[in-house]
Every structure is written in structure tokens, then in C-alpha cells.
Design an enzyme around this catalytic site. Structure first.
Site, PDB file in Angstrom:
ATOM      1  N   ASP A  13      35.946  18.119 -32.117  1.00 42.94           N
ATOM      2  CA  ASP A  13      36.096  17.653 -33.499  1.00 42.94           C
ATOM      3  C   ASP A  13      36.996  16.430 -33.623  1.00 42.94           C
ATOM      4  OD1 ASP A  13      34.484  19.800 -34.251  1.00 42.94           O
ATOM      5  OD2 ASP A  13      36.219  21.116 -34.498  1.00 42.94           O
ATOM      6  N   GLY A  40      29.223  20.303 -34.020  1.00 46.34           N
ATOM      7  CA  GLY A  40      28.978  19.854 -35.388  1.00 46.34           C
ATOM      8  C   GLY A  40      29.496  18.439 -35.473  1.00 46.34           C
ATOM      9  N   HIS A  41      28.592  17.472 -35.480  1.00 44.20           N
ATOM     10  CA  HIS A  41      28.987  16.065 -35.459  1.00 44.20           C
ATOM     11  C   HIS A  41      28.688  15.440 -36.818  1.00 44.20           C
ATOM     12  CE1 HIS A  41      28.761  15.889 -30.759  1.00 44.20           C
ATOM     13  NE2 HIS A  41      29.583  16.812 -31.230  1.00 44.20           N
ATOM     14  N   GLN A 224      31.796  19.055 -27.881  1.00 33.84           N
ATOM     15  CA  GLN A 224      33.061  19.759 -27.616  1.00 33.84           C
ATOM     16  C   GLN A 224      34.131  18.755 -27.141  1.00 33.84           C
ATOM     17  OE1 GLN A 224      29.952  21.535 -26.262  1.00 33.84           O
ATOM     18  NE2 GLN A 224      30.047  22.035 -28.404  1.00 33.84           N
ATOM     19  N   THR A 239      34.467  26.488 -23.636  1.00 29.67           N
ATOM     20  CA  THR A 239      33.035  26.678 -23.829  1.00 29.67           C
ATOM     21  C   THR A 239      32.399  26.837 -22.446  1.00 29.67           C
ATOM     22  OG1 THR A 239      31.098  25.881 -25.048  1.00 29.67           O
ATOM     23  CG2 THR A 239      32.424  24.194 -23.896  1.00 29.67           C
TER      24      THR A 239
HETATM   25  P1  GDP Z   1      33.010  15.694 -33.879  1.00 28.69           P
HETATM   26  O1  GDP Z   1      32.604  17.104 -33.618  1.00 28.69           O
HETATM   27  O2  GDP Z   1      33.895  15.157 -32.814  1.00 28.69           O
HETATM   28  O3  GDP Z   1      31.846  14.796 -34.170  1.00 28.69           O
HETATM   29  O4  GDP Z   1      33.898  15.725 -35.201  1.00 28.69           O
HETATM   30  P2  GDP Z   1      33.566  16.546 -36.556  1.00 28.69           P
HETATM   31  O5  GDP Z   1      32.491  15.848 -37.285  1.00 28.69           O
HETATM   32  O6  GDP Z   1      33.394  17.989 -36.281  1.00 28.69           O
HETATM   33  O7  GDP Z   1      34.960  16.436 -37.287  1.00 28.69           O
HETATM   34  C1  GDP Z   1      35.530  15.219 -37.620  1.00 28.69           C
HETATM   35  C2  GDP Z   1      35.753  15.173 -39.133  1.00 28.69           C
HETATM   36  O8  GDP Z   1      36.596  14.086 -39.462  1.00 28.69           O
HETATM   37  C3  GDP Z   1      34.467  14.931 -39.921  1.00 28.69           C
HETATM   38  O9  GDP Z   1      34.571  15.547 -41.162  1.00 28.69           O
HETATM   39  C4  GDP Z   1      34.457  13.413 -40.073  1.00 28.69           C
HETATM   40  O10 GDP Z   1      33.715  12.985 -41.207  1.00 28.69           O
HETATM   41  C5  GDP Z   1      35.921  13.128 -40.257  1.00 28.69           C
HETATM   42  N1  GDP Z   1      36.386  11.829 -39.753  1.00 28.69           N
HETATM   43  C6  GDP Z   1      36.005  11.145 -38.657  1.00 28.69           C
HETATM   44  N2  GDP Z   1      36.771  10.026 -38.514  1.00 28.69           N
HETATM   45  C7  GDP Z   1      37.655  10.048 -39.532  1.00 28.69           C
HETATM   46  C8  GDP Z   1      38.728   9.189 -39.916  1.00 28.69           C
HETATM   47  O11 GDP Z   1      39.050   8.194 -39.275  1.00 28.69           O
HETATM   48  N3  GDP Z   1      39.442   9.559 -41.019  1.00 28.69           N
HETATM   49  C9  GDP Z   1      39.156  10.651 -41.762  1.00 28.69           C
HETATM   50  N4  GDP Z   1      39.900  10.926 -42.824  1.00 28.69           N
HETATM   51  N5  GDP Z   1      38.140  11.469 -41.426  1.00 28.69           N
HETATM   52  C10 GDP Z   1      37.419  11.177 -40.322  1.00 28.69           C
HETATM   53  P1  IMO Z   2      32.141  19.580 -31.407  1.00 24.03           P
HETATM   54  O1  IMO Z   2      31.058  18.972 -30.558  1.00 24.03           O
HETATM   55  C1  IMO Z   2      35.444  22.406 -31.671  1.00 24.03           C
HETATM   56  C2  IMO Z   2      35.036  26.143 -29.407  1.00 24.03           C
HETATM   57  C3  IMO Z   2      34.893  27.437 -30.186  1.00 24.03           C
HETATM   58  C4  IMO Z   2      35.570  28.394 -29.227  1.00 24.03           C
HETATM   59  C5  IMO Z   2      35.135  27.882 -27.863  1.00 24.03           C
HETATM   60  C6  IMO Z   2      33.933  28.592 -27.271  1.00 24.03           C
HETATM   61  O2  IMO Z   2      31.802  19.629 -32.853  1.00 24.03           O
HETATM   62  O3  IMO Z   2      33.456  18.948 -31.126  1.00 24.03           O
HETATM   63  P2  IMO Z   2      31.332  28.512 -27.832  1.00 24.03           P
HETATM   64  O4  IMO Z   2      30.593  28.817 -29.103  1.00 24.03           O
HETATM   65  O5  IMO Z   2      31.141  27.107 -27.355  1.00 24.03           O
HETATM   66  O6  IMO Z   2      31.096  29.516 -26.748  1.00 24.03           O
HETATM   67  O7  IMO Z   2      32.895  28.669 -28.227  1.00 24.03           O
HETATM   68  O8  IMO Z   2      34.819  26.506 -28.057  1.00 24.03           O
HETATM   69  N1  IMO Z   2      34.041  25.090 -29.753  1.00 24.03           N
HETATM   70  C7  IMO Z   2      34.336  23.992 -30.453  1.00 24.03           C
HETATM   71  N2  IMO Z   2      35.479  23.613 -31.058  1.00 24.03           N
HETATM   72  N3  IMO Z   2      34.365  21.597 -31.692  1.00 24.03           N
HETATM   73  C8  IMO Z   2      33.229  21.949 -31.066  1.00 24.03           C
HETATM   74  O9  IMO Z   2      32.178  21.116 -30.933  1.00 24.03           O
HETATM   75  C9  IMO Z   2      33.154  23.222 -30.442  1.00 24.03           C
HETATM   76  N4  IMO Z   2      32.193  23.886 -29.773  1.00 24.03           N
HETATM   77  C10 IMO Z   2      32.758  25.021 -29.343  1.00 24.03           C
HETATM   78  O10 IMO Z   2      35.553  27.360 -31.422  1.00 24.03           O
HETATM   79  O11 IMO Z   2      36.960  28.261 -29.314  1.00 24.03           O
HETATM   80 MG    MG Z   3      32.634  18.948 -34.586  1.00 22.55          MG
END
Ligand code: GDP
Ligand code: IMO
Ligand code: MG
Length: 424
Positions: A13, A40-41, A224, A239
Site C-alpha cells: 500500500d 488493491g492498487h 504487496q 504473503t
Molecule cells: P498500492 O497497493 O501500493 O497501489 O497502494 P493503495 O492504492 O492500496 O494505497 C495507497 C493509497 O494512497 C490510495 O488510496 C492512493 O489513492 C493514495 N495515494 C497514493 N499516493 C498518494 C499521495 O501522494 N498522497 C495522498 N494523500 N494519497 C496518495
Molecule cells: P498491495 O498490492 C498490504 C497482507 C495481508 C496479510 C498478509 C498475508 O495492495 O500493496 P495474504 O492475503 O496475501 O495471504 O495476506 O499480507 N497483504 C497486504 N498488505 N497491501 C497488500 O497488497 C497486501 N496483500 C497482502 O494483510 O497481513
Molecule cells: Mg494496496
């Protein structure tokens, strides 16, 4: 043969989706190499916001081809749902999305086994996303898995499903005391996938090999984060795949010699979802504030993310493993308004200071972080597009990270949207 790899440097994340979408405009193919719908991207531009779980984050650029590689575990229901969502938004998917025939599938029984296993682990539960990831990779390595190619032949699929479910039912009932699966209902549902998934299925290794030979630019999108890697992460709270750089080679079939750039995505502070050690976690009002300001709730499960200060010891370790050539530092705007910002620069282990990240959890649980305190900034920097727009304290913070890690920052993100970015 330039391959760029985008890798989460922390516990996921970090904002990988945003950065992949941003740089995809200069890329020919974006390819996911590991994980599954546990990811979740999030991608935002103008007033739009979408979350992708399996489809690569280049899909919103019409000229970009997308690949789901052999290293990914695919839930056919989830991928078709995502394809429909993208089509309904007006984007062409057929002819642009290519799914590896060798990728393994996630079946309903994988989720059941995961649920039962998590319950059975009780206090030692990992806190998984419940997407069936672990059990699907277990089947892959036990050589009993079912692959995408098997979906294309109803008879083969039926036979493999029956064999697999006989075993799973025995485990569910006798080991975990859980309910039996309805074998017929599952077969009826999954044999229907043959025609709808067929247009997307291909030999992606050959496709990528040919593309590289033709001089096309490939971006490998990690899911991840490095500290969730099954070998290098905080095992067993990890994971079941390899988000780190080697995963790109085995998960796509591209040679390491083709990798030219490895971008480490670094959130300006740190978060973690699920259980496991987190040395710089903040369980106080500052942690709450980071969660609120950074909207730190899981994009897949909606769970609140644990928040803490930036951990440079952990980042030094993930930089070493992945060989980051440059960094994309995200969510810098979230730190605005803090009086002071702490950064972990060392771990105190058994009374001694160290810069080494111990990836055995017993040591990690006993460490005491050593912090340097840097001045914060009051000014709201949301939407900054150049370094000149940042206050000195923010620039100093970025320089502190790059100096410690000895890696330059090539991108700084100042908000969730594509356009809220500084390209250095
Ligand atoms: P990922 O799994 O690495 O793609 O990241 P996620 O999408 O799960 O989580 C990142 C969150 O931060 C999302 O809600 C993005 O929209 C948000 N985000 C990404 N870059 C920035 C930033 O520079 N500032 C803020 N405030 N939010 C951001
Ligand atoms: P993105 O790509 C954050 C974490 C879960 C748990 C561990 C194992 O959005 O960054 P799993 O379901 O993979 O067997 O869970 O890994 N986890 C993540 N945490 N971002 C993710 O993906 C994750 N995918 C798995 O919360 O701790
Ligand atoms: Mg994510």
C-alpha cells in the site's frame, strides 16, 4: 531490452498503483508478476478513482498492453468482474489484456481452507486478506494446482476439480471441522469460464520475450511489499509470493539481464495491514492522525491500516535486496502540519545499536527503534508539481531519506491523483 520494475519497499500500500499508472504512459506493456486479488492498487485522476486487484495498472492508457503473468494466482470470478468494470468505463480490454496460460487459479476451496486455517491458528493468525492466496500457492508447489489453461478444456477441468476437492473436503472436515464443499455446484460454475476467458489467454512468456527482442518497454508491477516477501519478509507474517525483484523474473519469464531500472515505492511514513511485527508503529494520537489524514484503510478489505514513522533500517534492507535504482516517495503531503517528524535510523538490539534489519520475528519483536527528529512543516503541499513548491523542511526530509539509503528520489507524490506529482 529495458524492463522497469516497480516494487513496494515496505509492507504494501505504498502507492504502487498511482506510480505505475503515472509512468505507464511512456511504456508499451505493463505486467503483474506475483500475488493475486489480495492486492488493491488505487488509481486517481481528475475526479476519477478506481481500485484494481488483478488487472495491471496500465489499463487506463489506451495504447498500453497489459499482462497477468504466470507468477500471479488468478481468481477467475474476480478477474472477469474487473474486466467488466473496466469495459463499462469505456476501455477496450480484449486484445489488450493477456493472461498467462500457466498462471494458477484460485478456487472457492482455497478461500475455505484459508478461512479454516486462520481460525485454527487463533492468536497466531496472519490476518490475511481472505482471497485464497496462500492455499493456491500451496497447491502450485505441491503440484496439484489447476492452471488457467485447464479452464479451456471442460473434461480436464472436471477431473482435476474432483480430485482436488476430494482432498480438500477431507482436510476441511477432518482437520479443521469445517463444512464440506458442494463439488457439483463448483464444477457447474467453473466449466462456464472456458469461453469467456479464452480470448485473454496466451503464452505471455513468449509475448514478453518477443516484445523485449523488438525493443519494447516493459514495466513489471509488483504487488504487496518487500517486507511481505515469503523469504525476505517478516515470516510467517508475510504473503505467499515474491514481491521482491527476483519475483519479476520467475513470475514473467524475463531474464534478470533485461532489468534496467528498479523503482522502490516508499511511503513517506509506514503502514501495515494484518498481524506481525512493526517496530515503528504508533499506537497514539499521532498514529491516529496519520491514519485519518492519509485515509489509511485497506483498498481490498477496508481494514484500518496500522501506522507508524518511516523506518530507514527496514528500507536499507529492502534497498539491498532489490537494488533500487531510484525511489518514488509517496504521500509526502500527509505529513504536512506535524510539528516534528521522527525517522527510525537504527535498531537497539540487546543493548547494542545496529543498522541491520533482523528478519526473524523474535529478534524484531524485541528491538527498540532509535529515532532522529526532523522539523515538520505547516504549509499544505497537496498537489505540488515541483520541488520549488515544497518548503525547505520537506525538501530536507526527502534529502535525509536519499542520503541514508544512497538512492535518489526520481518521483515525489503530493496527492493521490496522477497530476499531483513531482518528477525530479
Ligand atoms: P498500492 O497497493 O501500493 O497501489 O497502494 P493503495 O492504492 O492500496 O494505497 C495507497 C493509497 O494512497 C490510495 O488510496 C492512493 O489513492 C493514495 N495515494 C497514493 N499516493 C498518494 C499521495 O501522494 N498522497 C495522498 N494523500 N494519497 C496518495
Ligand atoms: P498491495 O498490492 C498490504 C497482507 C495481508 C496479510 C498478509 C498475508 O495492495 O500493496 P495474504 O492475503 O496475501 O495471504 O495476506 O499480507 N497483504 C497486504 N498488505 N497491501 C497488500 O497488497 C497486501 N496483500 C497482502 O494483510 O497481513
Ligand atoms: Mg494496496
Amino acid at each position: 531490452m529495458p524492463v522497469t520494475v516497480v516494487i513496494g519497499s515496505q509492507w504494501g500500500d505504498e502507492g504502487k498503483g498511482k506510480i505505475v499508472d503515472l509512468i505507464a504512459k511512456d511504456i508499451d506493456i505493463v505486467a503483474r508478476y506475483q500475488g493475486g486479488a489480495n492486492a488493491g492498487h488505487t488509481i486517481c485522476w481528475e475526479d476519477k478513482e478506481f481500485v484494481l486487484h488483478l488487472v495491471p495498472s496500465g489499463i487506463f492508457h489506451e495504447g498500453v498492453q497489459c499482462v497477468i503473468g504466470n507468477g500471479v494466482v488468478i481468481d477467475p470470478v474476480a478477474v472477469m468482474k474487473e474486466i467488466d468494470m473496466i469495459r463499462n468505463l469505456g476501455y477496450e480490454v480484449e486484445g489488450r489484456l493477456h493472461i498467462s496460460h500457466n498462471a494458477h487459479l484460485i478456487m472457492p476451496y482455497h478461500k475455505k481452507v484459508e478461512e479454516a486455517r486462520e481460525r485454527w491458528r487463533d492468536a497466531g493468525a496472519i490476518g490475511t486478506t481472505g482471497r485464497g492466496i496462500g492455499p493456491s500457492y500451496v497447491d502450485k508447489f505441491a503440484r496439484t494446482g489447476i492452471r488457467v489453461v485447464d479452464l479451456l478444456d471442460r473434461d480436464v477441468l472436471r477431473k482435476k476439480l474432483i480430485t482436488s476437492m476430494e482432498e480438500k473436503n477431507a482436510i476441511l472436515q477432518n482437520v479443521y471441522g469445517a463444512d464440506e464443499l458442494d463439488v457439483d455446484a463448483i464444477i457447474d460454475e467453473y466449466v462456464e469460464f472456458d469461453k469467456i476467458i479464452d480470448p485473454f489467454v496466451t503464452d505471455t512468456t513468449e509475448l514478453l520475450g518477443q516484445a523485449l527482442a523488438d525493443g519494447k518497454r516493459v514495466l513489471a508491477e509488483g504487488a504487496q511489499g518487500s517486507l511481505l516477501d515469503v523469504d525476505f519478509g517478516t515470516y510467517p507474517f508475510v504473503t505467499s509470493s515474491h514481491p521482491t525483484v527476483g519475483g519479476c523474473c520467475t513470475g514473467l519469464g524475463v531474464p534478470p539481464t533485461a532489468v534496467e531500472r528498479v523503482i522502490g515505492i516508499v511511503k513517506a511514513y509506514c503502514t501495515r495491514v494484518g498481524n506481525g511485527p512493526f517496530p515503528t508503529e504508533l499506537l497514539d494520537e499521532t498514529g491516529e492522525e496519520l491514519r485519518r489524514t492519509g485515509a489509511e484503510f485497506g483498498a481490498t478489505t477496508g481494514r484500518p491500516r496500522r501506522c507508524g514513522w518511516l523506518d530507514l533500517v527496514a528500507l536499507r534492507y529492502t534497498t539491498m535486496i532489490n537494488g533500487f535504482t531510484d525511489l518514488a516517495i509517496t504521500k509526502l503531503d500527509v505529513l504536512s502540519g506535524l510539528e516534528e517528524i521522527k525517522v527510525c535510523t537504527g535498531y537497539r538490539i540487546n543493548g547494542k545499536s545496529s543498522r541491520r534489519f533482523p528478519n526473524d520475528i523474535r529478534t524484531l519483536e524485541g528491538i527498540e527503534p532509535e529515532y532522529e527528529t526532523l522539523p515538520g512543516w505547516k504549509q499544505d503541499i497537496t498537489g505540488a508539481t515541483s520541488m520549488e513548491q515544497l518548503p525547505t523542511e520537506a525538501r530536507d526530509y526527502l534529502a535525509f531519506i536519499s542520503d541514508y539509503l544512497k538512492v535518489p528520489a526520481s518521483i515525489v507524490s503530493s496527492g493521490p491523483k496522477r497530476e499531483q506529482t513531482i518528477v525530479c
